[in-house]
Every structure is written in C-alpha cells, then in structure tokens.
Design an enzyme around this catalytic site. Structure first.
Site, PDB file in Angstrom:
ATOM      1  N   LYS A 186      -3.808 -24.402 -23.603  1.00 49.34           N
ATOM      2  CA  LYS A 186      -2.600 -24.179 -22.800  1.00 49.34           C
ATOM      3  C   LYS A 186      -2.722 -22.917 -21.954  1.00 49.34           C
ATOM      4  CE  LYS A 186       1.040 -26.403 -25.525  1.00 49.34           C
ATOM      5  NZ  LYS A 186       2.282 -26.116 -26.283  1.00 49.34           N
ATOM      6  N   ARG A 189      -9.027 -32.495 -33.933  1.00 49.36           N
ATOM      7  CA  ARG A 189      -8.341 -32.554 -32.648  1.00 49.36           C
ATOM      8  C   ARG A 189      -9.181 -33.316 -31.638  1.00 49.36           C
ATOM      9  NH1 ARG A 189      -7.751 -26.846 -29.895  1.00 49.36           N
ATOM     10  NH2 ARG A 189      -7.324 -28.192 -28.117  1.00 49.36           N
ATOM     11  N   GLU A 196       4.897 -26.422 -29.578  1.00 47.25           N
ATOM     12  CA  GLU A 196       5.448 -25.137 -29.145  1.00 47.25           C
ATOM     13  C   GLU A 196       5.810 -25.280 -27.667  1.00 47.25           C
ATOM     14  OE1 GLU A 196       3.149 -21.590 -30.586  1.00 47.25           O
ATOM     15  OE2 GLU A 196       1.765 -23.160 -31.237  1.00 47.25           O
TER      16      GLU A 196
END
Length: 556
Positions: free
Chosen positions: A270, A260, A35
C-alpha cells in the site's frame, strides 16, 4: 459452482474437524479486516474470496471490519472504496460494517485490566532507546527501567495519557511479557500510544490509540469470530494474539495463516501504491494500470474473472509467485465466453468503394457472438466510404500476407468482398486512401473465380463513432519490481508503454450506446470497455486477445 461444492484446502480441513467436533456449536464466523489506509488490491481479493467464501461454504457469517487504529493514515474515502470493492466482487457482509473504533471503550478497559493485574506498564523510553532495549534476533532484550512500576502508578499514568497530559511519543503502554523471548513480538510490545489527531469515526474523543496487534485479537473476540484467517506475515504474531486473549480470559478465536498472493510484474505494498499516486506516476488509485480492485474494475476486469483467478491459485501455507499471465487468462476466458463482439478501427485509413453508389446505404445483420446464438445480432451500417486499420494494408505485402494489398481481395467482416485497385499517397509518400471495388454478388457467399485471402474488420465512415482508446499494458517491465536492485527502486521499472492513447479511433455505430464497464471484444484488437469515469467516448483495453508478453520475453 457453489462454495460447498468447491475443492477444499488446509483451512477447510481444519474447519471440518472443528465442526465435526462441535466446536463453537458448529458455527463458522469469519471476518475481512482491512485497514482503511488505502484502496484494496488484488492481494486483498484473495483474502476477500477466502473469508467470505468460507462463510458461505459453511452457511456461516463474515464480518466486514475496518481496523481503524491509525487515523493519521486513514480516511473515509478509503472506507467507501473498500465497501464498493467487496460488494462489486459479489459478497455481502453480516449486519452493518464494523469498526475497531466501535470497541475503543472496551479496549481501553481491557488495557486497564492488564495494568491492574501487573501485565502492562507505562514506559517512557523514546523510540531509539526502545530499539536498543529490544535486542536482536540473536540477543535477548533488556528490561525497561520503568517495567517494575506499581499497577497503581501505571494506571494513574495511563489515565493521564488518555486525558491528554502528554505529547505524542512521550509515553506508551506496553504489555509485560518476556524481554528474553526468542520471538521479538513478545518482548513487551507496545499496546497503546499517544496520538493527538482527530479520528474519522470517533472525532476528538481519544488521544490514545491501541496498536493493531492488541486491537485485532480483541475485536475478533468481541465479535465471536471462530476462525481468524490472515496471511503468513502474522504467523510470528500469533503468540501475542493468543497471550492477549488468554491473559484477559476472553472468547478465543483460532488464528490460521495462509500464503499471501504475490504476483509478478506487480507491487502490492500500500505504501508503494500510494507513492505511485502521490507522485503522479499514475492518475489515481483507480488508474486502470493499478493492481487495485477499483483500477481493475475500471480497466474492464469482471468479478467472475477475479474470483476464478483466486480460486485457481489456491490456498497454501508456502509463499510463491503467481504469473501475471494467469490473471490475464482468467479475464480472457470470461470475456471470450460473455463479451459481445464489435468492430473498431484504432488506426484508420480511408477506403472508398468506387463502384458503390454514393447515395446508397445498407444495414447488415451481424452476430454479436460467434459461439452464442442467444447473444443475438446487431445492425451494422454499410456505405461507400469506410475505414479499415492501416495495419491491414501493405503496398508490398510480405510472404503469406492474408489482408489487403494492391490487386488482391479480402472479405469485409459480415459484408462484401473488396479488391484494392489503387493507393493514394500524400506528399510524404504515406498512404492516405485506398480506392477499392466491391463485388455485389459476394454478400454472405464466397465469390466464384477467386477466393479472398482473409477477413478484415471495418467501420462505415458515414456512421462511425469517434473515440479515444487507451491501450493499457503491465505497469512494470521487471518481473520483481519491488525486489532489491542495486541503485534502483521499483519506480525505475515503470513500463513507459504501460499506456498508449489513440484519439482518432473509429467505432461501429452500435458502440455509441455502450454502457460504461461492459466488456466487448473489438475484433482482432482485444477486449475493451467504456471507461467508468470519463463522460465521453473513451474505451480502455482490458487485455489483448493473446499474451503478447510471451513474444517480448522470448526476444529478451
């Protein structure tokens, strides 16, 4: 080592079975779908290496696709930074970069198909009501009062939403699935919402934008992705992924989840990284203390070191925390083997060789790398006036001292043996200059009659390059800075010594031609590179020669 020869993992085992069975004609097509709402970080590096690596392993393709469904938080700056990072890591994507916004017309048509088949409806509940109707993990949700509108009415309302008749949040389009589902993601999730905001790719064409879960699976399908590899937080979203594709009867990629990358002494959210930037806790997204790929590149990390790190931590199904020291080991290992050596004095103290002729200069030929003859040699000038590091002299030396002190001898790296005869002090009693003598018979040989206790680095004062050196360390001094801490946030654990700047460093002459980003080992100091952004002689410490945190944590 080629990707095909590397050890496999549970994902490659799945793909092996698929290819053996002839699924998708034996083709493997993956994607990396960031994204564009921030810079990529070390966690994304693992996903990049995995998705592009799998495509390479099976002679397939990997798309770079920007999942750009939220223009309020996205920008072209982020898009360009992502492209740079993927390329810098050494990967090439198939064809041109793709955007979810490329498919907005098709996604809108898919949504209309769901409405026509009675599988989606326009809902007017506000956000608070939506939460109330959704239920909890223990209690089922309740049907929206708008759930049973006719397909014709829903389609008309959806068209009015597209045409800008309603304000942001006034209406949404929801999939009609099951409000009693034990998986909350299946309780009539929102698939379209109204946002009157300009999109960085489509301009003002749209004021309704699809949600990520709706967009992602259909983008995979439209690109004929065979294996949609994502992190474990999307495991609970897989039923919605499958429901959407099955209901619309499209090509159906297989979603596979992996754990992850969680790194201690680091945050990779983020939102939190953006907060660090917006509140000026760091210089920018590419601040060398940031765990962003661009920050690590600026600090001096190499693509090889990051790829090796991602390979070593492996691919698993269970979450774990990787020690930051593993990342530091990866860059030390790479730079130790490949970085040329140089001499730099970070905290200089003047040395005068009283018996060396004032007008004489010499050039020493010094090896660039002690373990690699192919690295060649460099020329290092020598003169009467030198700089050594203040830490290499003690007027009253401690036990087993192997550097310079009054009356003792040391060898200058690649040069002569010198003996300290006198220390000159300022009015406050600080040593400001050392008067030494050199033995002209000791160049390249051990002197007879006495043996120097150690070897120190030095720089000729007449030829020294003035530089600013930034000593970077871990940004946080808490192992889990973003965990829940009573009355504290992750910002309270910012390491006040994460950056120390010295503006009086003296470097050997060869470093005047150092290319930005190219790593050097400053002998006995650590690994450094010239900064990628600054125009002057500014060097960043990539990593110390050894893990200093082992001692710090032991003391703690």
């Amino acid at each position: 080592m080629s990707e095909a020869s590397k050890p496999g993992n549970f994902i490659t085992q799945i793909i092996d079975k698929d290819t053996e069975a002839g699924k998708h004609g034996g083709k493997v097509h993956t994607r990396f779908p960031p994204e564009p709402n921030g810079y990529l970080h070390i966690g994304h590096a693992k996903s990049i290496c995995l998705n592009f690596g799998i495509a390479e392993r099976y002679q397939g393709q990997c798309n770079l696709r920007f999942d750009d469904t939220n223009p309020e938080k996205e920008s072209v700056e982020y898009i360009e930074s992502i492209k740079r990072d993927v390329e810098w890591l050494g990967f090439e994507w198939a064809d041109e970069p793709k955007y979810a916004s490329d498919y907005f017309d098709q996604l809108f048509a898919f949504a209309c198909d769901l409405i026509k088949s009675g599988k989606a409806y326009v809902c007017e509940l506000n956000a608070e009501q939506m939460r109330e109707y959704r239920g909890t993990l223990k209690e089922p949700g309740k049907d929206s009062p708008y759930r049973d509108r006719s397909p014709e009415d829903n389609l008309a309302l959806f068209m009015e939403m597209r045409d800008g008749k309603y304000a942001d949040g006034e209406k949404v389009l929801r999939a009609k699935i099951d409000m009693a589902s034990p998986n909350i993601n299946m309780r009539d999730p929102i698939i379209y919402r109204i946002r009157h905001v300009r999109h960085h790719q489509t301009g003002d064409k749209w004021c309704v934008y699809p949600m990520y879960d709706f967009t992602h699976c259909l983008s995979d399908a439209l690109e004929n992705i065979t294996h949609s590899i994502c992190t474990l937080e999307f495991q609970d979203h897989r039923p919605l992924y499958d429901w959407t594709l099955d209901t619309l009867e499209t090509f159906h990629p297989q979603q596979i989840e992996f754990a992850r990358l969680n790194l201690n002494y680091t945050v990779t959210s983020k939102r939190k990284l953006k907060q660090l930037v917006d509140e000026n806790h760091v210089e920018a997204w590419d601040d060398p203390r940031m765990p962003t790929i661009s920050g690590m590149r600026r600090r001096g990390f190499t693509p090889t070191s990051i790829r090796n790190f991602c390979e070593r931590i492996g691919v698993t199904k269970s979450d774990s925390v990787v020690d930051f020291g593993m990342l530091e080991h990866a860059i030390r290992e790479d730079l130790d083997a490949n970085a040329n050596r140089a001499m730099a004095v970070l905290n200089p103290i003047k040395v005068t060789l009283t018996n060396y002729p004032e007008d004489k200069e010499e050039i020493f030929s010094v090896s660039n790398h002690p373990k690699n003859d192919e690295a060649g040699k460099r020329e290092v000038p020598f003169s009467r006036n030198l700089f050594i590091d203040a830490a290499d002299f003690e007027e009253v030396p401690p036990r087993k001292w192997k550097r310079l002190s009054l009356g003792t001898a040391v060898r200058l790296r690649g040069g002569y043996v010198i003996t300290c005869d006198e220390a000159i002090k300022d009015e406050e009693g600080n040593v400001v200059e050392l008067l030494c003598s050199y033995d002209e018979n000791t160049l390249g040989v051990n002197p007879e009659g006495y043996k120097p206790k150690g070897v120190i680095h030095w720089v000729s004062a007449n030829h020294a390059v003035d530089a600013t050196v930034r000593l970077y360390d871990r940004l946080f001094n808490e192992e889990a800075p973003d965990a829940k801490h009573e009355d504290k946030t992750f910002l309270d654990f910012i390491n006040p010594e994460s950056m120390t700047v010295t503006t009086n460093a003296k470097l050997e002459a060869s470093l005047a031609k150092a290319e930005p980003g190219v790593g050097f080992q400053f002998e006995r100091e650590g690994y450094f590179c010239r900064d990628l952004k600054e125009t002057g002689m500014v060097f960043n410490r990539t990593v110390t020669l050894r893990d200093s945190w082992v001692k710090i944590e032991a003391k703690g």
